[in-house]
Design an enzyme around this catalytic site. Structure first.
Site, PDB file in Angstrom:
ATOM      1  N   CYS A  94      11.052   7.190  -9.525  1.00 42.41           N
ATOM      2  CA  CYS A  94       9.671   6.814  -9.200  1.00 42.41           C
ATOM      3  C   CYS A  94       9.366   7.429  -7.841  1.00 42.41           C
ATOM      4  CB  CYS A  94       9.492   5.295  -9.198  1.00 42.41           C
ATOM      5  SG  CYS A  94      10.454   4.469  -7.923  1.00 42.41           S
ATOM      6  N   CYS A 126       0.821  -1.209   0.000  1.00 42.26           N
ATOM      7  CA  CYS A 126       0.000   0.000   0.000  1.00 42.26           C
ATOM      8  C   CYS A 126       0.858   1.264   0.000  1.00 42.26           C
ATOM      9  CB  CYS A 126      -0.959  -0.006   1.180  1.00 42.26           C
ATOM     10  SG  CYS A 126      -2.313  -1.186   0.965  1.00 42.26           S
TER      11      CYS A 126
END
Ligand SMILES: [Zn+2]
Length: 311
Positions: free
Chosen positions: A264, A91
């Site tokens: 990223c 998550c």
């Protein structure tokens, strides 16, 4: 219900203490956020003989299953071996919509109440899959208990709790999951990247986050191509990358390969992208040296530019 009593245990569940804890209760609900803890909780439930109501959620999807209940399978029956750590999205990396965890959590609470009251569970041997985007619930039938399961099988090899972080090759948390896929020479720090940006060294910055994250914030000079498109060798995406590399190469006269820095959110997906770029044939995107930026944009936000949004 005014008679409900909550007993918080602060701290991570550990193999040392898990069995003692699980034995004190009749039903266990797994709401954890990482693979080692899922194996730990499941094994503890099998060894203690407790049903396990397991829920999970990621992005816009959720799952619910009940393990080790009335002869049904355990978690290991379905997943005898942990997935390779670099294939797991947690998550912290992938995000999750709060309402999705709320829906799965309510369904878990419902199954706990049904088991506690003797009504039984609808999800022993079944998995409920919730797709929030499509607004769809599906139930799939699971494999039955495996006679050769390492923990609940007929002659189990797991008879006490183990080192689950070693078993899974990842941390029992979704917070410190820093993958190490590339050698140090293929990685730069955000400080090093800032220095070569200031020195106007010709290069391409490739942002490989999903579209939705690039819409939250991005470095203005970055070319955005989601990792998924690189993994699929998407033709249009590779053409855009090749075009940018060509443009940048025209700024330099020499024939040395052009650096492509990949970024990223946290520095995990960028390493996967570097590996893909390194494996691409030279005619696809030209001669480049791909490197990853350690810690990603969140490191950029904490160490270089405090005005850059953290999410
Ligand atoms: Zn099993």
């Amino acid at each position: 219900n005014s008679a409900v009593q909550y007993v918080p245990y602060r701290g991570a569940l550990r193999p040392r203490s898990a069995l003692r804890l699980v034995r004190q209760y009749d039903i266990v609900a797994d709401c954890s956020d990482n693979v080692p803890t899922r194996y730990l909780v499941s094994d503890a439930c099998v060894l203690a003989g407790k049903p396990l109501v397991s829920g999970s959620a990621l992005r816009l999807e959720g799952q619910l299953a009940v393990y080790n209940y009335r002869g049904g399978p355990c978690y290991r029956c379905l997943f005898p071996r942990p997935p390779p750590p670099d294939t797991v999205t947690n998550c912290a990396d992938g995000g999750v919509l709060g309402a999705v965890t709320g829906i799965i959590g309510c369904l878990q609470a419902l199954e706990v109440l049904k088991i506690a009251s003797g009504m039984g569970s609808s999800f022993s041997g079944y998995m409920l899959m919730f797709d929030a985007l499509e607004g769809r619930f599906r139930n799939i039938k699971l494999r039955p208990r495996r006679a050769d399961c390492a923990v609940c099988g007929d002659s189990p090899s797991v008879t006490c709790l183990q080192d689950y972080e070693a078993f899974c090759g990842s941390c029992a948390t979704d917070k410190c999951r820093a993958l190490q896929l590339l050698p140090g020479a293929d990685r730069v720090s955000v400080q090093q990247y800032k220095a070569l940006l200031d020195a106007r060294v010709p290069h391409v910055l490739l942002d490989v986050r999903p579209q939705v994250e690039a819409e939250i914030c991005r470095l203005p000079h970055a070319l955005h191509v989601p990792l998924r498109c690189l993994q699929d060798r998407d033709h249009e995406s590779l053409q855009r990358l090749q075009k940018r590399i060509c443009e940048e190469k025209q700024r330099t006269d020499d024939q040395t390969p052009l650096p492509v820095y990949v970024v990223c959110k946290l520095g995990n997906d960028s390493q996967k992208a570097v590996k893909i770029l390194q494996e691409l044939p030279a005619e696809e995107i030209g001669s480049v040296v791909a490197k990853d930026i350690r810690g990603g944009l969140m490191a950029w936000a904490t160490k270089i530019d405090s005005t850059f949004p953290q999410y």
